[in-house]
Design an enzyme around this catalytic site. Structure first.
Site: not given
Length: 311
Positions: A139, A151, A118, A190
């Site tokens: 991801h 991702e 991540s 994120n």
């Protein structure tokens, strides 16, 4: 067609395996021992049962999905059988480097080695391999079988063919890939998520609003809109002149902290980690935890059902 294998039977690994099998593709799921694979099978079965309950999977499809998933405890067997491997082991750079070095030795050069990290740097993950051009990040977001986003992040050495195969595979399993052209900590999702969290906690600590009202401002406001139009498209629709004017006076007043907030540090120091152990900003008693988990899952399933109805 890619022959897909997943290493890691935990929360993410078995959910990714379910997503692959749900798309009608066979998948080989690796666990360290029988206990891990048995636990993963139980988790997959429970998730399929809920998909049936919510009408996303027909009862007669459930068994076919399960039949697509095989288990192994042998990396050698996995390497011999796979063309695209997705690693989903704990977020520890040394563990990942060791695994990728081993896979690089036992897999044919044509096998793609993907990591579900991540946020770790794919250059570091591939550092001990002889074929870093075939290492890429895929991801998935939790819960992986319900969230469309994946991702796809290239390292400085990932080649175009690897990225293309990763993007094609993600689309094949009915996910929505986002191509991240270069590594930045946190990738795209994120970074956006933590920018919002930083400002939310700043508002809470400043006494601007309660935690409940701050959360409600997102779920009942921008959360609704952003599910249709992302931040850049929203700016276009709202008028770039308006957004530019607002940015000119608002940016200087937004929080620019470079570490986690005092409120967050205080809770962590008190070992109040949120839903995982019952205490956090909210009181995660059994009833509240059950309600929130059920509400989130039901909403994600509803949205996924709408997605599939449109395709």
């Amino acid at each position: 067609m890619e022959k897909i294998a997943i290493i890691g039977c935990g929360t993410m690994g078995h959910s990714i395996a379910l997503a692959v099998a749900w798309a009608g593709l066979p998948v080989l799921l690796h666990g360290l021992d029988k206990t891990e694979t048995t636990r993963a099978l139980t988790g997959i079965q429970e998730k399929i049962d809920r998909l049936v309950t919510y009408g996303l999977v027909q009862a007669d499809e459930a068994e076919m999905i399960l039949e697509k998933i095989r288990f192994t405890q042998s990396l050698a067997d996995l390497a011999a059988d796979a063309s695209f491997i997705i690693e989903s082991i704990p977020e520890n750079i040394e563990l990942k480097q060791k695994l990728f070095a081993e896979l690089d030795e036992i897999c044919a050069p044509s096998v793609i080695l993907a990591t579900n990290t991540s946020g770790l740097n794919p250059d570091l993950i591939a550092e001990k391999t002889r074929h870093p051009q075939r290492v890429v990040v895929t991801h998935f977001w939790n819960p992986a079988h319900l969230i469309p986003l994946v991702e796809v992040v290239r390292s400085s050495q990932t080649d175009d063919a690897t990225v293309l195969r990763a993007m094609e595979l993600i689309r094949l399993i009915n996910k929505k890939p986002v191509a991240v052209q270069k590594f930045v900590p946190g990738f795209v999702g994120n970074r956006l998520q933590f920018a919002l969290l930083r400002e939310a906690l700043h508002l809470l600590e400043s006494g601007v609003a309660s935690k409940e009202d701050i959360d409600a401002a997102v779920t009942n406001g921008i959360g609704r809109r952003l599910s249709v139009t992302g931040p850049i498209l929203s700016a276009d629709m709202g008028g770039l002149d308006v957004f530019s004017s607002i940015a000119d006076y608002l940016y200087r007043d937004l929080d620019n902290a470079t570490e986690s907030s005092p409120a967050l540090k205080k809770l962590v120091a008190a070992e109040k980690f949120g839903a995982k152990n019952g205490g956090g900003f909210y009181d995660w008693n059994t009833a509240f935890q059950h309600t929130m988990n059920a509400n989130r899952e039901e909403e994600l399933m509803r949205l996924l059902k709408e997605d599939r109805a449109r395709t």
